[in-house]
Design an enzyme around this catalytic site. Structure first.
Site, PDB file in Angstrom:
ATOM      1  N   LYS A 284       0.830  -1.200   0.000  1.00  9.03           N
ATOM      2  CA  LYS A 284       0.000   0.000   0.000  1.00  9.03           C
ATOM      3  C   LYS A 284       0.869   1.256   0.000  1.00  9.03           C
ATOM      4  CE  LYS A 284      -3.699  -2.555   2.176  1.00  9.03           C
ATOM      5  NZ  LYS A 284      -4.232  -3.100   3.417  1.00  9.03           N
TER       6      LYS A 284
ATOM      7  N   GLN B  22      -4.951  -1.775   9.472  1.00  7.27           N
ATOM      8  CA  GLN B  22      -4.732  -3.114   8.927  1.00  7.27           C
ATOM      9  C   GLN B  22      -5.263  -4.182   9.890  1.00  7.27           C
ATOM     10  OE1 GLN B  22      -3.249  -3.827   5.791  1.00  7.27           O
ATOM     11  NE2 GLN B  22      -4.028  -5.863   6.246  1.00  7.27           N
TER      12      GLN B  22
ATOM     13  N   ASP C 208     -11.714   1.619   3.528  1.00 10.87           N
ATOM     14  CA  ASP C 208     -11.925   0.169   3.500  1.00 10.87           C
ATOM     15  C   ASP C 208     -13.392  -0.165   3.255  1.00 10.87           C
ATOM     16  OD1 ASP C 208      -9.921  -1.734   3.545  1.00 10.87           O
ATOM     17  OD2 ASP C 208      -9.602  -1.637   5.704  1.00 10.87           O
TER      18      ASP C 208
END
Length: 285
Positions: free
Chosen positions: A53, A97, A120
């Protein structure tokens, strides 16, 4: 005859090229999209994802912050960081995460992320908007699945789609997105009694169950589009999807490989979400 391969890597590169051009245009407005990634602990797979990322941000010209916290970080300290990022004007997207250490309640952290920065697509408000069909930031992997189907030249409307797997991350949202595209959707899961019979009815088959090579040719209607979301590490160290690719490609229509199918799309759609969030924050979307 082997089926056409849906090249997720190439499609991902095409989308990133468009994003890159958009970022160049945004610099005329004197701002750049900003993504903050928070990693708690030292899970090896999570470290790889975070590194990828970070690289994507660099390649596309995003502002990037990576916050690496120790595994013993308290939930309170993590929530304080999230709150700080919520109020930081240079950050348009926040990603914590997963998985988190067991002493941290994942839902509390997801709920704490500002809805407009939830790239997300996991916040309950974004999930609710997805359910009712309102505009929202979409979960990255399901959005990538829809993009792959469309870019393979497949018309979704009117088709029977079967989704195998009902997770909150993939199965449920991808079924909702398929319905939004006017497919008729059947969901199968671990308690489905006649899973092979239902699977064979699919014009579009999306598999996300986490069992290596579970779906073979006997599950697939000839010519069906097959999207394999699975990513399993075999004993020999190789990656395998949930679909037995070599068997299924002999009967299916367009099919995604593993690796190189859905995988590359997830981070690309994350970058797309961050771009959308950045434009909205400046009144440009």
């Amino acid at each position: 005859m082997s089926a056409p391969i849906i090249d997720g890597k190439q499609i991902s590169q095409d989308i990133r090229a468009s994003i890159q051009q958009e970022v160049i245009r945004l610099k005329e407005h004197r701002f750049q999209p900003g993504l903050a990634v928070v990693l708690v602990g030292e899970d090896p797979a999570s470290q790889v994802y975070v590194k990828n990322k970070e690289k994507a941000c660099h390649d596309l010209g995003y502002y990037s912050e990576v916050h690496r916290l120790t595994a013993d970080t308290s939930q309170e300290a993590l929530l304080e960081l999230v709150d700080k990022l919520n109020h930081q004007s240079t950050i348009h997207g926040i990603l914590v995460q997963l998985p988190l250490p067991k002493h941290i309640h994942e839902k509390a952290v997801i709920d704490a992320i500002a809805v407009e920065k939830d790239v997300d697509g996991f916040h309950p408000v974004n999930v609710g908007n997805l359910v009712i069909g309102d505009d929202s930031l979409l979960p990255c992997t399901p959005a990538g699945v829809i993009e792959l189907i469309k870019r393979a030249g497949v018309e979704i409307a009117g088709k029977h789609a079967v989704v195998i797997g009902r997770s909150n991350i993939v199965g449920k949202p991808v079924s909702l997105l398929l319905q939004r595209e006017n497919a008729t959707v059947t969901m199968c899961h671990s308690r489905t009694a006649n899973i092979a019979d239902l699977s064979r009815q699919a014009d579009i088959l999306v598999v996300a169950i986490g069992k290596a090579n579970f779906i073979d040719a006997s599950f697939v209607k000839p010519g069906a589009v097959v999207i394999d979301v699975g990513m399993n590490r075999l004993e020999n160290g190789k990656l395998a999807g949930d679909v037995d690719f070599e068997s299924v490609k002999q009967v299916s229509g367009p099919i995604t490989p593993v690796p190189g199918g859905v995988g590359p799309m997830t981070i690309t759609m994350l970058m797309q979400n961050t771009l959308v969030a950045a434009k909205r924050s400046h009144g440009l979307a």
